[in-house]
Design an enzyme around this catalytic site. Structure first.
Site, PDB file in Angstrom:
ATOM      1  N   GLY A 127       5.867  15.966   1.626  1.00 27.04           N
ATOM      2  CA  GLY A 127       7.055  15.278   1.117  1.00 27.04           C
ATOM      3  C   GLY A 127       8.134  15.154   2.172  1.00 27.04           C
ATOM      4  O   GLY A 127       8.783  14.108   2.301  1.00 27.04           O
ATOM      5  N   ALA A 130       7.135  12.537   4.719  1.00 24.40           N
ATOM      6  CA  ALA A 130       7.390  11.178   4.230  1.00 24.40           C
ATOM      7  C   ALA A 130       8.870  10.832   4.357  1.00 24.40           C
ATOM      8  O   ALA A 130       9.228   9.703   4.708  1.00 24.40           O
ATOM      9  CB  ALA A 130       6.939  11.062   2.778  1.00 24.40           C
ATOM     10  N   TYR A 131       9.719  11.808   4.087  1.00 25.75           N
ATOM     11  CA  TYR A 131      11.172  11.611   4.230  1.00 25.75           C
ATOM     12  C   TYR A 131      11.529  11.316   5.680  1.00 25.75           C
ATOM     13  O   TYR A 131      12.298  10.380   5.965  1.00 25.75           O
ATOM     14  CB  TYR A 131      11.883  12.861   3.736  1.00 25.75           C
ATOM     15  CG  TYR A 131      13.329  12.976   4.156  1.00 25.75           C
ATOM     16  CD1 TYR A 131      14.321  12.248   3.514  1.00 25.75           C
ATOM     17  CD2 TYR A 131      13.707  13.828   5.195  1.00 25.75           C
ATOM     18  CE1 TYR A 131      15.654  12.367   3.887  1.00 25.75           C
ATOM     19  CE2 TYR A 131      15.036  13.946   5.579  1.00 25.75           C
ATOM     20  CZ  TYR A 131      16.003  13.214   4.927  1.00 25.75           C
ATOM     21  OH  TYR A 131      17.313  13.326   5.312  1.00 25.75           O
ATOM     22  N   LEU A 132      10.996  12.105   6.607  1.00 26.85           N
ATOM     23  CA  LEU A 132      11.305  11.902   8.026  1.00 26.85           C
ATOM     24  C   LEU A 132      10.853  10.522   8.501  1.00 26.85           C
ATOM     25  O   LEU A 132      11.573   9.835   9.233  1.00 26.85           O
ATOM     26  CB  LEU A 132      10.647  12.988   8.870  1.00 26.85           C
ATOM     27  CG  LEU A 132      11.190  14.414   8.692  1.00 26.85           C
ATOM     28  CD1 LEU A 132      10.338  15.403   9.487  1.00 26.85           C
ATOM     29  CD2 LEU A 132      12.643  14.510   9.128  1.00 26.85           C
ATOM     30  N   LYS A 135      13.277   7.856   7.050  1.00 26.44           N
ATOM     31  CA  LYS A 135      14.558   7.844   7.751  1.00 26.44           C
ATOM     32  C   LYS A 135      14.410   7.264   9.155  1.00 26.44           C
ATOM     33  O   LYS A 135      15.275   6.522   9.630  1.00 26.44           O
ATOM     34  CB  LYS A 135      15.130   9.258   7.837  1.00 26.44           C
ATOM     35  CG  LYS A 135      15.499   9.880   6.499  1.00 26.44           C
ATOM     36  CD  LYS A 135      16.607   9.136   5.782  1.00 26.44           C
ATOM     37  CE  LYS A 135      17.976   9.420   6.342  1.00 26.44           C
ATOM     38  NZ  LYS A 135      19.050   8.784   5.523  1.00 26.44           N
TER      39      LYS A 135
END
Length: 219
Positions: A127, A130-132, A135
């Site tokens: 998770g 996926a965020y990195l 962004k």
């Protein structure tokens, strides 16, 4: 100055709204849920209810008219599904930039994160990886735009400790904590310092007063 903040109910955003309102600035915060409006009003900000995941560029541009600057501080949140990492942390950021350009608002400050320009290391929580990636893709899109005077701010690990007013702000700082209070204070400085445009800056706690650190970053 009129500033519109996407993700207006976030912890950093509420702090930023209080600081801007205390300076006598006009500030509005874009929120997804109407029940959040009272918190923005208490912070001195005008609430604007608009779901950035479903709104059109034209709709959002309408909310940005007469703004001097915009801040993207929205995020899907740690417990969100993978798909929302893309639709919020990347997609909404890109759409918000499109809306800023459509509304003729050049000053764009993006609240990002460290380590988003590189592939997440092996073993990174899926998770968070996926965020990195989301962004990183948003930052790349923003930096490619000639129609925005953008600044990308990449804080270290955020804490709720009281702000110190002392930071390290540079292209590369190394990893360390920073208080949300100090992030908000730096955002105020960036918004009022045109010389920080087209800079990608990392931020941690440090030993330099905020105003001095922002002035040094403007070079």
């Amino acid at each position: 100055m009129r500033v519109v903040i996407a993700g207006g109910h976030g912890q950093v955003a509420l702090r930023l709204e209080r600081l801007l309102a205390a300076r006598g600035e006009q500030v509005a915060g874009i929120i997804r849920r109407p029940e959040q409006a009272s918190d923005l009003q208490a912070a001195g900000a005008a609430p604007v209810v608009c779901d950035l995941e479903s709104a059109t560029v034209g709709e959002v541009a309408g909310h940005l008219k007469a703004a001097s600057a915009v801040v993207f501080a929205a995020g899907a949140g740690a417990g969100s599904q993978f798909a929302r990492k893309d639709t919020v942390d990347r997609g909404a950021a890109v759409m918000f930039a499109d809306a800023a350009e459509a509304a003729g608002v050049r000053r764009f400050v993006m609240v990002s994160a460290m380590r988003v320009d590189q592939e997440p290391s092996e073993g990174t929580d899926p998770g968070f990886a996926a965020y990195l990636r989301a962004k990183g893709a948003a930052d790349a899109d923003i930096r490619a735009r000639s129609g925005l005077d953008w600044t990308i701010l990449r804080p270290g690990r955020l804490t709720n400790d009281p702000g110190t007013g002392l930071v390290t702000l540079a292209e590369s700082t190394g990893r360390a904590d920073v208080t949300r209070d100090d992030v908000a204070a730096v955002l105020v400085g960036l918004l009022h310092t045109p010389g920080t445009a087209r800079r990608t800056l990392e931020l941690t706690g440090g030993s330099t007063p905020v105003n001095e650190a922002v002035a040094q970053a403007a070079g």
